[in-house]
Design a protein around this motif. Structure first.
Motif: not given
Length: 220
Positions: A121-124, A142-148, A168-175
């Motif tokens: 559900g992340a958009d950023r 970075i893009g929304l792609g998944t994988g290596e 670390k990866l921070v996933s956002y939906r809007g803010e």
């Protein structure tokens, strides 16, 4: 400017370590029973006009008890040695492989392979890079792609300095922040040792990782 490039090859699941061991011998216990039988026969057959002093019995018991403890100690040391040799033999299988770890890895200008898994559900998505002291060194969308993916470690001012980095990866939906999670990076294993904290793997550039920090294993 993103330093993420095309996906790398897929990894395989990690393998578990096995350790060796051996069971103890019952010889010491058998010898002790033999000694008690001999002592009983000695008591029954002693000269009634010149009986053995109680202190003599005590000396015999103490002497045999010491021998018994030494035999058991030697057996225990043998078991420990066999276990360590078997464990180290299993560790040899790690050397030369690549592991995916969340521990800091070495960056020296060459791309690192990262495993990117954004939240559903992340958009950023932001990739946060931290130095060896845990301080933020770089943050990039970075893009929304998944994988290596291959991370080149480049900023607008050029590549990051050589050193140890974690991710670390921070996933956002809007803010809204949906999740913040550690990112695994691949590194080649150069050595392995058994420590008080568990199996520790040596990685290039002075990096290392505990087995508990490894999430995948593959051929280099």
């Amino acid at each position: 400017m993103s330093s993420i490039t095309a996906p790398a090859s897929a990894s395989v699941a990690p393998s578990a370590l096995s350790t060796g061991g051996s069971t103890g011998s019952t010889m010491a216990g058998g010898d002790f029973e033999t000694f008690l039988k001999m002592l009983t026969a000695q008591i029954r057959n002693q000269d009634p006009l010149n009986p053995m002093e109680g202190s003599d019995f005590a000396v015999q018991l103490a002497t045999f008890s010491g021998v018994e403890q030494q035999v058991r100690t030697n057996q225990l040391l043998e078991q420990v040695a066999i276990g360590q040799i078997g464990g180290l033999g299993a560790l040899a299988g790690w050397i030369g492989k690549e592991v995916r770890t969340t521990a800091p890895v070495s960056f020296k200008g060459e791309p690192l392979t990262l495993d990117i898994r954004p939240a559903t559900g992340a958009d950023r998505v932001e990739l946060v890079v931290m130095d060896a002291q845990g301080r933020e060194a770089l943050r990039e969308d970075i893009g929304l792609g998944t994988g290596e993916v291959d991370w080149a470690g480049r900023t607008a001012g050029g590549p990051l300095a050589d050193g140890l980095y974690s991710f670390k990866l921070v996933s956002y939906r809007g803010e809204e922040v949906l999740s913040t999670q550690a990112v695994g990076a691949f590194a080649r294993v150069t050595g392995a040792e058994v420590t008080a904290d568990g199996v520790r793997l040596s990685l290039p550039g002075g990096a290392s990782a505990l087995e508990s920090e490894v999430t995948a294993l593959r051929e280099a």
